[in-house]
Design a protein around this motif. Structure first.
Motif, PDB file in Angstrom:
ATOM      1  N   GLY A   1       2.866  -6.047  26.566  1.00  0.00           N
ATOM      2  CA  GLY A   1       3.446  -4.838  25.992  1.00  0.00           C
ATOM      3  C   GLY A   1       4.951  -4.796  25.991  1.00  0.00           C
ATOM      4  N   GLY A   2       5.566  -5.335  27.008  1.00  0.00           N
ATOM      5  CA  GLY A   2       7.018  -5.258  27.145  1.00  0.00           C
ATOM      6  C   GLY A   2       7.390  -4.264  28.236  1.00  0.00           C
ATOM      7  N   LYS A   3       8.653  -4.260  28.595  1.00  0.00           N
ATOM      8  CA  LYS A   3       9.145  -3.393  29.672  1.00  0.00           C
ATOM      9  C   LYS A   3       9.374  -1.966  29.179  1.00  0.00           C
ATOM     10  N   ARG A   4       9.027  -1.026  30.036  1.00  0.00           N
ATOM     11  CA  ARG A   4       9.218   0.392  29.701  1.00  0.00           C
ATOM     12  C   ARG A   4      10.641   0.700  29.261  1.00  0.00           C
ATOM     13  N   GLU A   5      11.607   0.089  29.968  1.00  0.00           N
ATOM     14  CA  GLU A   5      12.994   0.415  29.654  1.00  0.00           C
ATOM     15  C   GLU A   5      13.439  -0.099  28.291  1.00  0.00           C
ATOM     16  N   ASP A   6      12.724  -1.080  27.756  1.00  0.00           N
ATOM     17  CA  ASP A   6      13.146  -1.707  26.498  1.00  0.00           C
ATOM     18  C   ASP A   6      12.249  -1.381  25.306  1.00  0.00           C
ATOM     19  N   VAL A   7      10.996  -1.015  25.568  1.00  0.00           N
ATOM     20  CA  VAL A   7      10.016  -0.898  24.485  1.00  0.00           C
ATOM     21  C   VAL A   7       9.334   0.467  24.540  1.00  0.00           C
TER      22      VAL A   7
ATOM     23  N   ARG B   1       4.380  -0.606  22.816  1.00  0.00           N
ATOM     24  CA  ARG B   1       3.633  -1.299  23.879  1.00  0.00           C
ATOM     25  C   ARG B   1       2.141  -1.151  23.655  1.00  0.00           C
ATOM     26  N   LYS B   2       1.706   0.071  23.291  1.00  0.00           N
ATOM     27  CA  LYS B   2       0.288   0.333  23.033  1.00  0.00           C
ATOM     28  C   LYS B   2      -0.229  -0.548  21.892  1.00  0.00           C
ATOM     29  N   ALA B   3       0.521  -0.661  20.832  1.00  0.00           N
ATOM     30  CA  ALA B   3       0.105  -1.491  19.697  1.00  0.00           C
ATOM     31  C   ALA B   3      -0.002  -2.960  20.100  1.00  0.00           C
ATOM     32  N   ARG B   4       0.934  -3.441  20.911  1.00  0.00           N
ATOM     33  CA  ARG B   4       0.895  -4.835  21.378  1.00  0.00           C
ATOM     34  C   ARG B   4      -0.318  -5.077  22.269  1.00  0.00           C
ATOM     35  N   VAL B   5      -0.563  -4.146  23.186  1.00  0.00           N
ATOM     36  CA  VAL B   5      -1.718  -4.269  24.088  1.00  0.00           C
ATOM     37  C   VAL B   5      -3.003  -4.263  23.272  1.00  0.00           C
ATOM     38  N   ASP B   6      -3.142  -3.327  22.344  1.00  0.00           N
ATOM     39  CA  ASP B   6      -4.359  -3.235  21.535  1.00  0.00           C
ATOM     40  C   ASP B   6      -4.597  -4.503  20.712  1.00  0.00           C
ATOM     41  N   ALA B   7      -3.526  -5.088  20.176  1.00  0.00           N
ATOM     42  CA  ALA B   7      -3.667  -6.336  19.417  1.00  0.00           C
ATOM     43  C   ALA B   7      -4.156  -7.467  20.320  1.00  0.00           C
ATOM     44  N   GLU B   8      -3.605  -7.543  21.527  1.00  0.00           N
ATOM     45  CA  GLU B   8      -4.032  -8.589  22.467  1.00  0.00           C
ATOM     46  C   GLU B   8      -5.470  -8.362  22.908  1.00  0.00           C
ATOM     47  N   VAL B   9      -5.850  -7.117  23.132  1.00  0.00           N
ATOM     48  CA  VAL B   9      -7.228  -6.796  23.509  1.00  0.00           C
ATOM     49  C   VAL B   9      -8.185  -7.277  22.425  1.00  0.00           C
ATOM     50  N   GLU B  10      -7.870  -7.044  21.181  1.00  0.00           N
ATOM     51  CA  GLU B  10      -8.735  -7.498  20.083  1.00  0.00           C
ATOM     52  C   GLU B  10      -8.845  -9.014  20.068  1.00  0.00           C
ATOM     53  N   ARG B  11      -7.732  -9.702  20.299  1.00  0.00           N
ATOM     54  CA  ARG B  11      -7.743 -11.167  20.340  1.00  0.00           C
ATOM     55  C   ARG B  11      -8.629 -11.671  21.478  1.00  0.00           C
TER      56      ARG B  11
ATOM     57  N   GLY C   1       1.106  12.274  28.633  1.00  0.00           N
ATOM     58  CA  GLY C   1       2.313  12.588  29.389  1.00  0.00           C
ATOM     59  C   GLY C   1       2.752  11.514  30.369  1.00  0.00           C
ATOM     60  N   VAL C   2       1.975  10.446  30.518  1.00  0.00           N
ATOM     61  CA  VAL C   2       2.332   9.356  31.435  1.00  0.00           C
ATOM     62  C   VAL C   2       2.758   8.154  30.600  1.00  0.00           C
ATOM     63  N   ASP C   3       3.907   7.595  30.908  1.00  0.00           N
ATOM     64  CA  ASP C   3       4.474   6.474  30.149  1.00  0.00           C
ATOM     65  C   ASP C   3       3.853   5.139  30.596  1.00  0.00           C
ATOM     66  N   HIS C   4       2.546   5.045  30.443  1.00  0.00           N
ATOM     67  CA  HIS C   4       1.824   3.834  30.826  1.00  0.00           C
ATOM     68  C   HIS C   4       0.608   3.681  29.916  1.00  0.00           C
ATOM     69  N   TYR C   5       0.315   2.441  29.537  1.00  0.00           N
ATOM     70  CA  TYR C   5      -0.875   2.155  28.745  1.00  0.00           C
ATOM     71  C   TYR C   5      -1.361   0.768  29.119  1.00  0.00           C
ATOM     72  N   ALA C   6      -2.630   0.638  29.425  1.00  0.00           N
ATOM     73  CA  ALA C   6      -3.231  -0.648  29.755  1.00  0.00           C
ATOM     74  C   ALA C   6      -4.712  -0.573  29.411  1.00  0.00           C
ATOM     75  N   VAL C   7      -5.324  -1.728  29.315  1.00  0.00           N
ATOM     76  CA  VAL C   7      -6.761  -1.794  29.074  1.00  0.00           C
ATOM     77  C   VAL C   7      -7.364  -2.713  30.130  1.00  0.00           C
TER      78      VAL C   7
END
Length: 149
Positions: free
Chosen positions: A93-99, A104-114, A130-136
């Motif tokens: 996803g990338g670092k919170r401070e930069d992305v 980040r969510k779109a990157r994670v979702d693409a990797e999950v599909e792969r 409200g929480v700046d975090h996304y993971a699967v």
């Protein structure tokens, strides 16, 4: 200097090596020079045939850039019965401070599909309003937990 390898117990080492090589962008480790397969190498050391498992013995992966640890998939007779006490985070996803979160969510979702195409399954999405975090949370082909973040 300390060196280490990560060892993962499993039922099907070659399948797991292929899955994790794809997931981590590693390569299946080639057999030592002078040997066509890992089976040939282990035979040359005197390992009994009944201990060699099936296939060509490709049961380890390495980072092609040389930074990450070697990972060896060790065949064991027992199956996985409880949750891992240790798991990997596949960071895409990338670092919170930069992305931004949506990127980040779109990157994670693409990797999950792969990874689903490679044999993984989704356990749950780790996200709260409200929480700046996304993971699967996912599992590999043998049920070992890992997160894509």
């Amino acid at each position: 200097m300390v060196s280490y390898q990560l060892v993962i117990d499993c039922a099907a080492p070659e399948r797991m090596a292929r899955f994790w090589a794809d997931a981590l962008r590693y390569t299946v480790e080639p057999p030592p020079g002078g040997f066509d397969t890992w089976r040939d190498y282990w035979r040359s050391l005197g390992v009994p045939e009944d201990e060699l498992g099936e296939g060509d013995g490709s049961d380890s992966i390495v980072d092609p850039e040389g930074y990450g640890p070697r990972i060896w998939f060790q065949q064991v007779p027992e199956g996985k019965v409880v949750k891992n006490r240790f798991h990997l985070d596949v960071k895409v996803g990338g670092k919170r401070e930069d992305v931004p979160l949506e990127t980040r969510k779109a990157r994670v979702d693409a990797e999950v599909e792969r990874l689903i195409q490679a044999g993984a399954s989704i356990v749950r999405v780790l996200s709260q309003p409200g929480v700046d975090h996304y993971a699967v949370a996912m599992v590999d082909p043998e049920g070992n937990e890992f997160d894509v973040v």
